[in-house]
Design a protein around this motif. Structure first.
Motif, PDB file in Angstrom:
ATOM      1  N   ALA A  69     -23.919  27.703  10.252  1.00 26.57           N
ATOM      2  CA  ALA A  69     -25.457  26.808   9.564  1.00 26.57           C
ATOM      3  C   ALA A  69     -26.551  27.420   9.029  1.00 26.57           C
ATOM      4  O   ALA A  69     -27.267  26.837   8.475  1.00 26.57           O
ATOM      5  N   HIS A  70     -26.167  28.828   9.127  1.00 27.04           N
ATOM      6  CA  HIS A  70     -27.110  28.943   7.381  1.00 27.04           C
ATOM      7  C   HIS A  70     -26.756  28.497   6.224  1.00 27.04           C
ATOM      8  O   HIS A  70     -27.835  27.917   5.247  1.00 27.04           O
ATOM      9  N   ALA A  71     -25.454  28.760   5.449  1.00 26.59           N
ATOM     10  CA  ALA A  71     -24.592  27.502   5.107  1.00 26.59           C
ATOM     11  C   ALA A  71     -25.569  26.492   4.994  1.00 26.59           C
ATOM     12  O   ALA A  71     -25.676  25.543   4.072  1.00 26.59           O
ATOM     13  N   ASN A  72     -25.300  25.595   5.860  1.00 24.80           N
ATOM     14  CA  ASN A  72     -25.704  24.033   5.834  1.00 24.80           C
ATOM     15  C   ASN A  72     -26.993  23.768   5.627  1.00 24.80           C
ATOM     16  O   ASN A  72     -27.752  23.109   5.279  1.00 24.80           O
ATOM     17  N   ALA A  73     -27.803  25.088   6.211  1.00 23.23           N
ATOM     18  CA  ALA A  73     -29.054  24.828   6.139  1.00 23.23           C
ATOM     19  C   ALA A  73     -29.753  25.143   4.773  1.00 23.23           C
ATOM     20  O   ALA A  73     -30.683  24.113   3.775  1.00 23.23           O
ATOM     21  N   ARG A  74     -28.922  25.918   4.146  1.00 25.47           N
ATOM     22  CA  ARG A  74     -29.810  26.176   2.710  1.00 25.47           C
ATOM     23  C   ARG A  74     -29.263  24.672   1.810  1.00 25.47           C
ATOM     24  O   ARG A  74     -29.571  24.496   1.031  1.00 25.47           O
ATOM     25  N   ILE A  75     -27.164  24.234   1.813  1.00 25.34           N
ATOM     26  CA  ILE A  75     -27.212  23.177   1.393  1.00 25.34           C
ATOM     27  C   ILE A  75     -28.532  21.996   1.107  1.00 25.34           C
ATOM     28  O   ILE A  75     -28.583  21.866   0.302  1.00 25.34           O
ATOM     29  N   SER A  76     -28.292  22.187   2.446  1.00 28.35           N
ATOM     30  CA  SER A  76     -29.307  20.488   2.764  1.00 28.35           C
ATOM     31  C   SER A  76     -30.979  21.001   2.608  1.00 28.35           C
ATOM     32  O   SER A  76     -31.515  19.856   1.877  1.00 28.35           O
ATOM     33  N   ARG A  77     -31.243  22.470   2.467  1.00 29.13           N
ATOM     34  CA  ARG A  77     -32.801  23.140   2.062  1.00 29.13           C
ATOM     35  C   ARG A  77     -33.249  22.668   0.525  1.00 29.13           C
ATOM     36  O   ARG A  77     -34.304  21.989  -0.162  1.00 29.13           O
ATOM     37  N   TYR A  78     -32.154  23.140  -0.117  1.00 23.21           N
ATOM     38  CA  TYR A  78     -32.207  23.518  -1.525  1.00 23.21           C
ATOM     39  C   TYR A  78     -31.675  21.700  -2.697  1.00 23.21           C
ATOM     40  O   TYR A  78     -31.799  21.910  -3.529  1.00 23.21           O
ATOM     41  N   TYR A  79     -31.326  21.119  -1.489  1.00 21.92           N
ATOM     42  CA  TYR A  79     -30.370  19.539  -2.012  1.00 21.92           C
ATOM     43  C   TYR A  79     -31.222  19.227  -3.493  1.00 21.92           C
ATOM     44  O   TYR A  79     -31.283  18.537  -4.342  1.00 21.92           O
ATOM     45  N   THR A  80     -32.643  18.537  -2.316  1.00 26.48           N
ATOM     46  CA  THR A  80     -33.141  18.109  -3.275  1.00 26.48           C
ATOM     47  C   THR A  80     -34.497  18.579  -4.883  1.00 26.48           C
ATOM     48  O   THR A  80     -34.702  18.675  -5.537  1.00 26.48           O
ATOM     49  N   VAL A  81     -34.488  20.441  -4.234  1.00 35.69           N
ATOM     50  CA  VAL A  81     -33.829  20.511  -5.680  1.00 35.69           C
ATOM     51  C   VAL A  81     -33.271  20.748  -7.007  1.00 35.69           C
ATOM     52  O   VAL A  81     -33.493  20.477  -8.057  1.00 35.69           O
ATOM     53  N   LEU A  82     -32.594  19.971  -6.667  1.00 27.21           N
ATOM     54  CA  LEU A  82     -31.398  20.390  -7.623  1.00 27.21           C
ATOM     55  C   LEU A  82     -31.461  18.727  -8.702  1.00 27.21           C
ATOM     56  O   LEU A  82     -31.543  18.734  -9.689  1.00 27.21           O
ATOM     57  N   GLY A  83     -31.555  17.557  -7.322  1.00 25.29           N
ATOM     58  CA  GLY A  83     -32.091  16.873  -7.845  1.00 25.29           C
ATOM     59  C   GLY A  83     -33.935  16.627  -8.975  1.00 25.29           C
ATOM     60  O   GLY A  83     -34.063  16.103  -9.609  1.00 25.29           O
ATOM     61  N   PHE A  84     -34.052  17.323  -8.392  1.00 30.47           N
ATOM     62  CA  PHE A  84     -36.057  18.318  -8.957  1.00 30.47           C
ATOM     63  C   PHE A  84     -35.481  18.792 -10.496  1.00 30.47           C
ATOM     64  O   PHE A  84     -36.217  18.083 -11.977  1.00 30.47           O
ATOM     65  N   ILE A  85     -34.494  19.854 -10.583  1.00 29.56           N
ATOM     66  CA  ILE A  85     -34.423  20.198 -11.659  1.00 29.56           C
ATOM     67  C   ILE A  85     -33.850  18.825 -12.924  1.00 29.56           C
ATOM     68  O   ILE A  85     -33.602  19.275 -13.703  1.00 29.56           O
TER      69      ILE A  85
END
Length: 420
Positions: A69-85
């Motif tokens: 769950a922790h890993a899933n949450a961090r994938i989801s949370r920062y997915y938009t950050v990758l697109g932003f970068i």
């Protein structure tokens, strides 16, 4: 192994994300911060992958599920950050604003501030505040893609920067201390002053002294408190943007938001309240607002249940009661970090340069440059001797503003090298 499908699948997702990060690291970035963000993300996801790789059938199921769950949450949370970068590399971005904006960030937030700016397909500016332990001190400020060439909306970045200042954990400014306690008192006062209506709305017979001790009453108060907390943050960001950029913030706000941009979100103050706060702050900071500023905005009607309406109204009352304290907090913060505020005299000096169709030199603040641009934009008579059409005027003005930012960056770096 059927019993470990969750671990297997999350590991696959992590590998996919890491591969995407690896591809992004091959991009050509105009400044270093995106590379730093990608390095932090790589370290974070590799740690999650290593943790999951160490698990087998003997691992306690709750520990396994929590890790997944922790890993899933961090994938989801920062997915938009990758697109932003990725989008931060787009040539549509106004890279000229980056260095002067970064210097402001480092002055007001701290030398550890890292900034990533991009154009976005959202019409309202937004931020990912520097509030996470995973990406410390990184600020992501997105501006509307269609406005990428509009140098005059830069002051709205001041509001977005405010979110990082407000949510900073370690080393938070003393100017912001005790504001939460003050808000709690304002909210209790609002409930107490409207206790009869509260009793009728929620069908309770308790006295106001039970507000924070009775679990049911406190649960309602807490709903208002959560909304008021977010509202106060938004008000603080508005005031900070105003103090940093002066009248340029007001015109940018009017340009992008007037008369409104849709239904009000409850965690935002009503537009009328935001304008009222800005006008009060204008008096405190000796900033001259646009004529009839308040008349350019209106709040669309919103239907709520009686309970939701009461909860929101209490939040509104409490956040509004904090106005003077928030203005003073911003004043103290700016003085604490010695951030240079806009100057009418410096703005007018730059306007003279723009009237000669020349970028200005020896500028002191980003705000003065943008405010000079706004002064020309609001009175094209400055260029009455030129036969520019509407689009040419805007293009030339934006070019002058951006070129002046480039000159300021060059002069700043040259001075730093000479003093090294």
């Amino acid at each position: 192994m059927p019993g470990l499908l969750d671990v297997d699948f999350v590991k696959q997702k992590l590998r996919s994300v890491l591969e995407q990060v690896k591809q992004l690291q091959l991009s050509e970035f105009p400044y270093d911060e995106p590379k730093a963000a990608l390095a932090l993300l790589t370290t974070m996801y590799e740690a999650d992958l290593a943790r999951l790789s160490s698990m087998d059938r003997t691992t306690d199921i709750q520990i396994r599920q929590q890790a997944c769950a922790h890993a899933n949450a961090r994938i989801s949370r920062y997915y938009t950050v990758l697109g932003f970068i990725l989008r931060s590399t787009n040539v549509r971005n106004a890279f000229e604003i980056y260095d002067p904006l970064l210097q402001i960030c480092r002055t007001i937030y701290g030398k550890e501030a890292k900034l990533i700016v991009s154009s976005e397909w959202g019409f309202s500016p937004f931020t990912y505040p520097a509030v996470t332990d995973d990406l410390p001190h990184l600020m992501f400020i997105g501006l509307p893609s269609t406005e990428a060439s509009n140098s005059l909306i830069i002051p709205l970045a001041g509001h977005e920067l405010g979110h990082s200042i407000w949510r900073k954990k370690k080393g938070r400014s003393g100017a912001l201390a005790n504001l939460d306690k003050a808000l709690q008192k304002c909210l209790v006062d609002a409930y107490t002053a409207n206790w009869t209506t509260f009793q009728t709305t929620f069908n309770v017979r308790h006295t106001s002294s039970d507000l924070l001790t009775d679990l049911f009453l406190r649960s309602i108060w807490t709903q208002s408190y959560k909304l008021a907390t977010r509202q106060v943050e938004e008000i603080f960001c508005d005031i900070l943007g105003l103090r940093m950029f002066g009248e340029g913030f007001l015109y940018s706000f009017l340009y992008l938001i007037s008369p409104n941009i849709g239904d009000r979100a409850p965690h935002y103050p009503a537009l009328a309240a935001r304008i009222g706060v800005l006008l009060q702050a204008c008096k405190a900071f000796s900033t001259i607002p646009p004529d009839d500023f308040q008349s350019y905005f209106f709040d669309p009607p919103k239907r709520l249940s009686s309970g939701d309406e009461f909860v929101l109204r209490m939040a509104d009352l409490a956040s509004h009661a904090m106005t003077s304290e928030l203005i003073e907090a911003v004043r103290r913060l700016i003085e604490e970090v010695s951030l240079q505020v806009p100057s009418d005299a410096e703005r007018d000096r730059i306007v003279k340069q723009f009237c000669a169709l020349s970028p200005a030199s020896a500028t002191k603040t980003l705000a003065d440059i943008v405010n000079a641009g706004w002064k020309v934009r609001l009175d094209w008579d400055f260029w009455s001797k030129f036969n520019f059409d509407d689009q040419a005027r805007l293009d030339i003005l934006n070019d002058l503003v951006f070129k002046t930012m480039e000159v300021m960056e060059f002069e700043t770096k040259t001075k730093a090298t000479a003093n090294a």
